[in-house]
Write an enzyme that holds these catalytic residues in place. Structure first.
Site, PDB file in Angstrom:
ATOM      1  N   HIS A  79       0.776  -1.250   0.000  1.00  0.00           N
ATOM      2  CA  HIS A  79       0.000   0.000   0.000  1.00  0.00           C
ATOM      3  C   HIS A  79       0.805   1.297   0.000  1.00  0.00           C
ATOM      4  O   HIS A  79       0.267   2.363  -0.265  1.00  0.00           O
ATOM      5  CB  HIS A  79      -0.955   0.002   1.195  1.00  0.00           C
ATOM      6  N   TYR A  95     -13.577   5.000  10.353  1.00  0.00           N
ATOM      7  CA  TYR A  95     -12.745   5.542   9.264  1.00  0.00           C
ATOM      8  C   TYR A  95     -13.325   5.073   7.934  1.00  0.00           C
ATOM      9  O   TYR A  95     -13.607   3.884   7.767  1.00  0.00           O
ATOM     10  CB  TYR A  95     -11.341   4.982   9.448  1.00  0.00           C
ATOM     11  N   SER A 110     -12.272   5.530   3.855  1.00  0.00           N
ATOM     12  CA  SER A 110     -11.252   6.075   2.971  1.00  0.00           C
ATOM     13  C   SER A 110     -11.897   6.765   1.772  1.00  0.00           C
ATOM     14  O   SER A 110     -12.878   6.285   1.223  1.00  0.00           O
ATOM     15  CB  SER A 110     -10.395   4.895   2.505  1.00  0.00           C
ATOM     16  N   THR A 148      -5.248  10.039  -0.052  1.00  0.00           N
ATOM     17  CA  THR A 148      -6.605   9.794   0.441  1.00  0.00           C
ATOM     18  C   THR A 148      -6.901  10.798   1.549  1.00  0.00           C
ATOM     19  O   THR A 148      -5.989  11.404   2.106  1.00  0.00           O
ATOM     20  CB  THR A 148      -6.746   8.373   1.040  1.00  0.00           C
TER      21      THR A 148
END
Length: 608
Positions: free
Chosen positions: A322, A436, A438, A449
């Protein structure tokens, strides 16, 4: 360029996100700290950030801090960072044979890479009004507008070109473990792919000396050769090493390099991509998720920018590292590879592999292991197995409605899914926690992001009405509460996509303070700040014709990782959890919440 939000807007948004998580006394304390920060050190840091941003117009203010956040993290990348997205099966079932699909997808991946590198890949554009902008006429006109103005022409018809600066890292790239901070490595000259099967490592060239792709029948021959190789699995599979803590792996890698493995590792690191061929079929969606999210580390190399994983029955997926990029780049690649490999496949079930000498073209990598490396692999395997053992993955498909019905009722499908998660957690654990979601900021140069904070005073009020005070509310009142949540969530989403969230801004100010050796401001030492960033419900959504499902591990040990998609007439949810949380029960509560929300929207009376 990605805007730096105004400090006062950031503080207002931050306090709005804190409100549902704190009692009155806690909130007062957090509010005082926030105001003091805004007037004092926060203001100074903000002004420095703005000045720094003005001096670095070639990039965005989040780029440096965000790369650092990923590359300095010492936790293993598998489960903590690497997500997966699995492909839909090929609509023509006979093309789902492992060798056929591996060949076709490899060819399509190389076609994509060559198109991208030649500058012919169509730009990534977000069309708010596709009828006007996603047309041949628009493409023809915009092609002749100089690039310094073309984005403006696109804006006029509500089309937003997206940042594609991450794409080059898709290929020939690997994250290298180093002490304290990893490095991203790319070698665009390498012409080979890395293939893993049964824990063994193979490489072969897919690009010739003139830069042309090998004939598909030759790629097929080489893959067939690998699939029929009956070498035993290695006693100490190297694939376990990238599943380790990054510092541990960095030291072991240093040992590998010093032990005459430099050439073999160079082949692994520089490969165009990693293709993992698994020797078993997929049993069901849960087994599919486990296979694509972590699988057997012996047959994975988690540090590659992405790995294409194909099982015995031709089920395919992508697991990606990532730090180098976000879902937008990987999803574009996945969409194109799926479309190309299914619409114009390079080979068919009738195709014969080329009669080439694969034993010469395919090189099996051999690693020299000393006792310290063998012990390191054994320990890594123990750690990996124990972590996997503790991970649960569960999923549901809610079949009673989806996007179509929600749009008819004029509520946001994403807002409804998020409301269902809030309601479910309240039902299961009787609390509202940090959540959360994204959101891509790829509409900006070097955007990454931003966080949407779905837990709000509106979702809390609505969830409490459904879960605790049902008898006190009429169906109309409940409908109004849902609409209120939808409006607010829509606003948060729009703000985040326009770079007007608060998370990245506050993150960058904290990063700036620490990078200058300043003591950490009191604002960041507030327990409420730590709690807000301990994301118990971490969520991410995607919908694509190529993707069957996606998922990721929980980001905290007492959290849920929720991958979800809202389709036209169903909603899918994939939940990961460790023993501290019960994912199966959470999904049952999500199902109940969705059922209640849909019934209320249809005007039906519901019962607790």
């Amino acid at each position: 360029r990605l805007p730096v939000p105004k400090l006062e807007d950031t503080m207002t948004r931050y306090l709005n996100a804190q409100k549902p998580l704190l009692n009155d006394d806690q909130f007062r304390k957090t509010e005082e700290l926030a105001h003091a920060f805004e007037k004092g050190i926060g203001r100074e840091l903000h002004e420095q950030l703005v000045a720094q941003d003005n001096q670095n117009k070639h990039t965005s203010y989040i780029t440096g801090p965000w790369f650092d956040m990923y590359l300095k993290a010492r936790e293993p990348v598998v489960l903590n960072f690497n997500p997966f997205m699995s492909f839909n099966p090929d609509p023509k079932s006979e093309y789902n044979d492992q060798l056929i699909r591996a060949t076709n997808m490899t060819v399509s991946a190389i076609r994509f890479m060559k198109t991208f590198r030649a500058g012919y890949l169509e730009p990534e554009v977000f069309h708010l009004n596709p009828e006007k902008s996603d047309t041949e006429l628009f493409k023809k006109i915009i092609r002749f507008v100089p690039s310094s103005f073309s984005w403006f022409g696109a804006y006029m018809v509500n089309a937003y070109p997206l940042d594609m600066s991450q794409y080059f890292r898709l290929f020939n790239s690997t994250r290298l473990p180093k002490l304290d901070k990893d490095e991203l490595y790319t070698d665009e000259k390498a012409k080979h792919v890395l293939v893993l099967r049964n824990g063994n490592f193979y490489v072969f060239d897919v690009i010739d000396r003139d830069g042309n792709m090998l004939k598909p029948s030759e790629i097929q021959a080489h893959l067939k050769y690998i699939l029929s190789d009956n070498s035993p699995a290695p006693a100490f599979p190297l694939g376990y090493l990238p599943s380790e803590n990054r510092d541990t792996w960095a030291l072991l890698r240093k040992n590998l390099l010093e032990n005459s493995n430099e050439e073999a590792l160079q082949k692994v690191d520089s490969a165009i991509f990693c293709l993992s061929l698994d020797d078993f079929p997929v049993k069901d969606f849960v087994h599919l998720s486990h296979t694509m999210l972590h699988g057997d580390a012996a047959n994975r190399w988690y540090d590659k920018s992405f790995s294409l994983i194909i099982t015995k029955d031709g089920t395919a997926g992508i697991n990606f590292e990532h730090s180098w990029g976000d879902g937008v780049a990987v999803l574009r690649f996945q969409n194109e590879v799926f479309k190309d490999s299914t619409k114009t496949p390079a080979i068919s079930p009738q195709s014969q592999p080329a009669s080439v000498d694969s034993s010469r073209a395919v090189q099996k990598l051999d690693f020299k292991l000393n006792d310290a490396l063998k012990a390191g692999i054994t320990k890594a395997k123990q750690n990996f197995d124990a972590t996997i053992e503790s991970l649960s993955l569960n999923m549901i498909q809610f079949q009673e409605g989806g996007k179509e019905l929600l749009k008819q009722k004029k509520v946001s499908p994403d807002a409804v899914a998020q409301l269902a998660f809030q309601m479910a957690f309240l039902r299961q654990y009787d609390q509202t926690v940090a959540t959360y979601e994204s959101c891509s900021t790829a509409a900006f140069k070097h955007g990454r992001t931003e966080t949407i904070r779905p837990a709000s005073v509106h979702t809390k009020k609505c969830s409490e009405a459904f879960v605790k005070e049902l008898s006190k509310h009429s169906t109309e009142e409940l409908q109004d509460l849902i609409v209120e949540c939808s409006k607010y969530h829509g606003r948060l989403t729009k703000e985040a996509a326009m770079g007007q969230g608060f998370d990245r801004h506050l993150f960058s100010l904290r990063y700036l303070a620490l990078s200058q050796g300043l003591p950490l401001p009191d604002f960041y030492q507030d327990q409420a700040y730590a709690r807000l960033n301990h994301n118990i419900i971490s969520t991410s959504t995607l919908v694509s014709p190529a993707v069957q499902l996606g998922g990721f591990g929980p980001v905290v040990s007492d959290g849920f990782g929720v991958g979800y998609q809202v389709q036209d007439d169903w909603i899918g949810c994939n939940v990961s959890a460790y023993p501290a949380r019960n994912g199966k029960e959470f999904l049952q509560c999500i199902h109940k919440s969705l059922e209640d929300i849909f019934n209320v929207l249809k005007g039906k009376k519901i019962s607790s």
